[in-house]
Write a protein that holds these residues in place. Structure first.
Motif, PDB file in Angstrom:
ATOM      1  N   LEU A  73     -35.903 -30.917  16.700  1.00  0.00           N
ATOM      2  CA  LEU A  73     -36.474 -31.573  15.527  1.00  0.00           C
ATOM      3  C   LEU A  73     -36.730 -33.051  15.809  1.00  0.00           C
ATOM      4  O   LEU A  73     -35.828 -33.781  16.246  1.00  0.00           O
ATOM      5  CB  LEU A  73     -35.572 -31.401  14.302  1.00  0.00           C
ATOM      6  CG  LEU A  73     -35.937 -30.149  13.483  1.00  0.00           C
ATOM      7  CD1 LEU A  73     -35.512 -28.881  14.201  1.00  0.00           C
ATOM      8  CD2 LEU A  73     -35.362 -30.209  12.095  1.00  0.00           C
ATOM      9  N   ASN A 100     -30.915 -29.895  15.556  1.00  0.00           N
ATOM     10  CA  ASN A 100     -31.257 -30.587  14.318  1.00  0.00           C
ATOM     11  C   ASN A 100     -30.356 -31.791  14.046  1.00  0.00           C
ATOM     12  O   ASN A 100     -30.695 -32.647  13.232  1.00  0.00           O
ATOM     13  CB  ASN A 100     -31.177 -29.602  13.143  1.00  0.00           C
ATOM     14  CG  ASN A 100     -31.582 -30.228  11.837  1.00  0.00           C
ATOM     15  OD1 ASN A 100     -32.555 -30.963  11.769  1.00  0.00           O
ATOM     16  ND2 ASN A 100     -30.821 -29.966  10.790  1.00  0.00           N
ATOM     17  N   VAL A 126     -31.759 -24.260  17.765  1.00  0.00           N
ATOM     18  CA  VAL A 126     -32.372 -25.292  16.913  1.00  0.00           C
ATOM     19  C   VAL A 126     -31.511 -26.546  17.010  1.00  0.00           C
ATOM     20  O   VAL A 126     -30.365 -26.565  16.556  1.00  0.00           O
ATOM     21  CB  VAL A 126     -32.477 -24.839  15.442  1.00  0.00           C
ATOM     22  CG1 VAL A 126     -33.089 -25.951  14.592  1.00  0.00           C
ATOM     23  CG2 VAL A 126     -33.306 -23.567  15.328  1.00  0.00           C
TER      24      VAL A 126
END
Length: 230
Positions: free
Chosen positions: A117, A67, A65
Motif C-alpha cells: 500500500l 499495509n 498485503v
C-alpha cells in the motif's frame, strides 16, 4: 472482508490483540475463517515466526498485503529523525522483510500476489508537509517494481495500491485538517472517498484473479481518478 467474501482464509496481524480478536469475530460472523497473529512488524525478530504461523495454518501463503505504516507527517523542519526512521521501519523495511519471508512459500506453490500500500501523497503537485511521508511511500513503489521484475518468472506478481478509503486514519486527518480535506475532496473526479470493502477490497480481489494475471509491477490508484503518478 472482501477477500473473505471471495472464499479466502485470512490471517491478520497487528500489535493490539483486542483489535485482532474483534476483526476475527466479524469475519466469523460472515462465515469466514481468520487467524489473529499478534506482532510488531518493526521488530525483525518477530517476523519469521509470524509468517511461519500463517503458512502452517493456511497450508502456504497465496497473498501478502503490506499495509502497516507509521506516518512521519509534517514539514521537513518539523519531522524528527526518529519519526522518519519509524516511517521506514514500519513501511518499506517491514514490507521488504515480509516479502522475502513469503517468497519461498510462494515459489513452492507456483506463485502468489503481493500488495504494497502506497499513497498519492508521493505524487502531489505541492509536497509541502508530505516530504517525509512521500519519500517512505515512494520507497514502497520502488520495492514493488524490483520484486515484480525479479520474481515474475516464479509466478509472483507484485502490485502497489494507492487508495483513498474511508479508514480511521483518513477520518483523523479530516478532523485535524478540515480546510485541506475540503479541497482534497473537490479534486476527486468521482466526487467521493472510496468505500473500504466495496471499492478497495473488491478491487484487490479482482487483482488476485486470473483475469488480471498479466498485471505486475504497477501502481494502481484506487482514488476516484485524483492522482497522476506519471
Amino acid at each position: 472482508m472482501a477477500l473473505v467474501a471471495a472464499g479466502a482464509r485470512v490471517a491478520i496481524s497487528g500489535r493490539t490483540a483486542a483489535k485482532l480478536e474483534e476483526t476475527c469475530r466479524l469475519i466469523a460472523e460472515r462465515g469466514g475463517q481468520a487467524l489473529a497473529v499478534r506482532g510488531n512488524v518493526k521488530d525483525p525478530r518477530e517476523l519469521p515466526a509470524m509468517v511461519e504461523q500463517v503458512a502452517a495454518w493456511g497450508g502456504g501463503v497465496d497473498i501478502l498485503v503490506n499495509n502497516a505504516q507509521e506516518v512521519p507527517a509534517g514539514r521537513l523542519l518539523e519531522v524528527s529523525d526518529e519519526a522518519f526512521v519509524a516511517g521506514f521501519e514500519s513501511g518499506p523495511l517491514a514490507s521488504f522483510r515480509l516479502m522475502k519471508l513469503v517468497y519461498p512459500h510462494m515459489v513452492a506453490q507456483g506463485g502468489g500476489v503481493i500488495f504494497n500500500l502506497v499513497s498519492s501523497a508521493a505524487a502531489r503537485w505541492d509536497m509541502t508537509g508530505y516530504g517525509a511521508y512521500g519519500a517512505v511511500k515512494q520507497a514502497m513503489r520502488v520495492l514493488t517494481r524490483a520484486a515484480a521484475a525479479e520474481w515474475g518468472r516464479e509466478g509472483i506478481r507484485v502490485l502497489a495500491i494507492a487508495p483513498h478509503a474511508e479508514s480511521p486514519g483518513l477520518k483523523r486527518w479530516i478532523a485535524h485538517n478540515p480546510d485541506e480535506a475540503e479541497a482534497f475532496f473537490r479534486a476527486i473526479p468521482l466526487g467521493r472517498v472510496g468505500r473500504l470493502e466495496e471499492d478497495i477490497g473488491r478491487a484487490v480481489v479482482a487483482l488476485c484473479g486470473p483475469e488480471l494475471g498479466y498485471l505486475t509491477g504497477a501502481t494502481i490508484p484506487l482514488d476516484g481518478g485524483q492522482a497522476n503518478f506519471g
